[in-house]
Design a protein around this motif. Structure first.
Motif, PDB file in Angstrom:
ATOM      1  N   SER A  42       0.840  -1.205   0.000  1.00  0.00           N
ATOM      2  CA  SER A  42       0.000   0.000   0.000  1.00  0.00           C
ATOM      3  C   SER A  42       0.867   1.245   0.000  1.00  0.00           C
ATOM      4  N   LEU A  43       1.973   1.198   0.739  1.00  0.00           N
ATOM      5  CA  LEU A  43       2.891   2.333   0.789  1.00  0.00           C
ATOM      6  C   LEU A  43       3.492   2.618  -0.583  1.00  0.00           C
ATOM      7  N   THR A  47       2.886   6.029  -2.538  1.00  0.00           N
ATOM      8  CA  THR A  47       4.073   6.814  -2.881  1.00  0.00           C
ATOM      9  C   THR A  47       4.126   7.126  -4.365  1.00  0.00           C
ATOM     10  N   VAL A  48       3.865   6.124  -5.190  1.00  0.00           N
ATOM     11  CA  VAL A  48       3.907   6.334  -6.638  1.00  0.00           C
ATOM     12  C   VAL A  48       2.830   7.320  -7.079  1.00  0.00           C
ATOM     13  N   ILE A  49       1.648   7.218  -6.496  1.00  0.00           N
ATOM     14  CA  ILE A  49       0.565   8.131  -6.854  1.00  0.00           C
ATOM     15  C   ILE A  49       0.881   9.552  -6.399  1.00  0.00           C
ATOM     16  N   ALA A  50       1.476   9.675  -5.202  1.00  0.00           N
ATOM     17  CA  ALA A  50       1.697  11.002  -4.614  1.00  0.00           C
ATOM     18  C   ALA A  50       2.891  11.738  -5.204  1.00  0.00           C
ATOM     19  N   LEU A  62       4.765  -1.202 -11.648  1.00  0.00           N
ATOM     20  CA  LEU A  62       5.106  -1.605 -10.281  1.00  0.00           C
ATOM     21  C   LEU A  62       3.909  -1.443  -9.343  1.00  0.00           C
ATOM     22  N   THR A  63       3.155  -0.370  -9.528  1.00  0.00           N
ATOM     23  CA  THR A  63       1.961  -0.148  -8.711  1.00  0.00           C
ATOM     24  C   THR A  63       0.946  -1.264  -8.921  1.00  0.00           C
ATOM     25  N   ASN A  64       0.753  -1.654 -10.165  1.00  0.00           N
ATOM     26  CA  ASN A  64      -0.171  -2.754 -10.450  1.00  0.00           C
ATOM     27  C   ASN A  64       0.333  -4.078  -9.878  1.00  0.00           C
ATOM     28  N   ARG A 289      16.320  -1.469  -2.614  1.00  0.00           N
ATOM     29  CA  ARG A 289      17.275  -1.413  -3.714  1.00  0.00           C
ATOM     30  C   ARG A 289      17.032  -0.235  -4.661  1.00  0.00           C
ATOM     31  N   ASN A 290      15.911   0.457  -4.523  1.00  0.00           N
ATOM     32  CA  ASN A 290      15.574   1.520  -5.454  1.00  0.00           C
ATOM     33  C   ASN A 290      15.671   2.880  -4.768  1.00  0.00           C
ATOM     34  N   GLN A 291      16.659   3.675  -5.171  1.00  0.00           N
ATOM     35  CA  GLN A 291      16.891   4.961  -4.522  1.00  0.00           C
ATOM     36  C   GLN A 291      15.758   5.933  -4.782  1.00  0.00           C
ATOM     37  N   GLU A 292      15.159   5.897  -5.973  1.00  0.00           N
ATOM     38  CA  GLU A 292      14.064   6.809  -6.291  1.00  0.00           C
ATOM     39  C   GLU A 292      12.865   6.580  -5.382  1.00  0.00           C
ATOM     40  N   VAL A 293      12.535   5.308  -5.149  1.00  0.00           N
ATOM     41  CA  VAL A 293      11.403   4.987  -4.284  1.00  0.00           C
ATOM     42  C   VAL A 293      11.700   5.394  -2.847  1.00  0.00           C
TER      43      VAL A 293
END
Length: 314
Positions: A42-43, A47-50, A62-64, A289-293
């Motif tokens: 959910s986070l 996060t991706v939406i916001a 990734l969201t899906n 592992r993902n700096q952007e996230v």
């Protein structure tokens, strides 16, 4: 529903163990994993939406994937956890068929979605100049819709097959949820033919998709190896995370459906792995592992904790 094919009105789910101590242990562990899976995925979705910086095809897919992981974790785990509390371990015939439907719906959809994510990374890394024209927002939506359509078609084929089976006596399912490899062995017909059916429909499909995915990631990783830059390092990290998810998801599925007459103990371990452990790998792998996230999550946390302050970009 033909009464001749349904003399059994309910099934008994034997679960993972008859030991009360182990059941209590499983209750605690699986409850924690389930809550962590829902919160973590959910986070990622929130996060991706916001964060507008994550409004890209890769993070849309990734969201899906997070939504699918939450669904896969929810089709059987809550019932198993409540069964440990109540001691009520039966499931109706219709409930069993429903579990089979949703299991194959979510796994079938996730297989195609993982292939779509592989295609996205292949175009981004191997054909970067064509990425914007090939992976458009509409293409992403079409890939997600196609994955759900394939999932529905696959699950319907499994359910139709299950409904044609005659159940005339044994009703103890040696697992904590209903799936064809364990349910079909209760049918009053030759299970050898049924095993061949499952190998041809689920096992070979999963194995073929895994081989395609494996080859695509090999091509991507070889391409990355010939480029030494910060961007290549980021791509390597992303693709490695993708491949770990693919390996953890496909491994148990292939073993269960390519060898449907395995020992129940092995099947139980593999079933726990891809229905409880695998769904939590998505948030763990992509956040660690993902700096952007990770950056987007920190910005979101600061925005929620300090709504009156402007969150720095870096």
């Amino acid at each position: 529903m033909d009464a001749a094919n349904k003399s059994v009105s309910e099934f008994v789910l034997l679960g993972l163990s008859k030991s009360w101590e182990l059941q209590l242990f499983f209750f605690m562990v699986f409850s924690l994993f389930y809550v962590a899976t829902i919160i973590g995925n959910s986070l990622i979705v929130i996060t991706v939406i916001a964060d507008s910086h994550l409004h890209s095809p890769m993070y849309f897919l990734l969201t899906n994937l997070s939504v699918l992981d939450m669904s896969l974790a929810s089709f059987a785990t809550p019932k198993m956890v409540t069964d440990y509390l109540t001691g009520h371990k039966t499931i109706s015939f219709d409930g069993c068929i429903t579990q089979i439907f949703f299991l194959h719906l979510f796994t079938g959809t996730e297989i195609i979605l993982l292939m779509a994510m592989s295609f996205d990374r292949y175009i981004a890394i191997c054909k970067p100049l064509r990425y914007a024209s090939v992976i458009s927002p509409w293409v992403c939506v079409a890939l997600v819709v196609a994955s759900w359509i394939v999932g529905v078609m696959h699950s319907m084929s499994q359910v139709i097959f299950a409904l044609t089976l005659p159940f005339c006596g044994p009703n103890e399912v040696d697992s904590f949820f209903c799936d064809l490899p364990v349910v079909f062995q209760l049918a009053c017909v030759d299970t050898y033919v049924l095993g061949l059916f499952m190998i041809s429909t689920s096992g070979i499909i999963a194995l073929s998709c895994f081989i395609i995915l494996f080859n695509s990631y090999v091509i991507v990783l070889v391409t990355i190896k010939h480029h030494s830059s910060k961007g290549s390092s980021k791509a390597l990290t992303t693709c490695t995370a993708h491949f770990i998810v693919v390996l953890m998801f496909f491994g148990p599925c292939i073993l269960i459906y390519m060898w449907p007459l395995n020992s129940f103990l092995i099947d139980k371990i593999l079933s726990v792995f891809y229905t409880i452990f695998t769904p939590i790998l998505n948030p763990v792998i992509y956040t660690l592992r993902n700096q952007e996230v990770k950056t987007a999550m920190r910005k979101l946390k600061n925005r929620l904790l300090n709504p009156n302050k402007t969150t720095p970009l870096h």
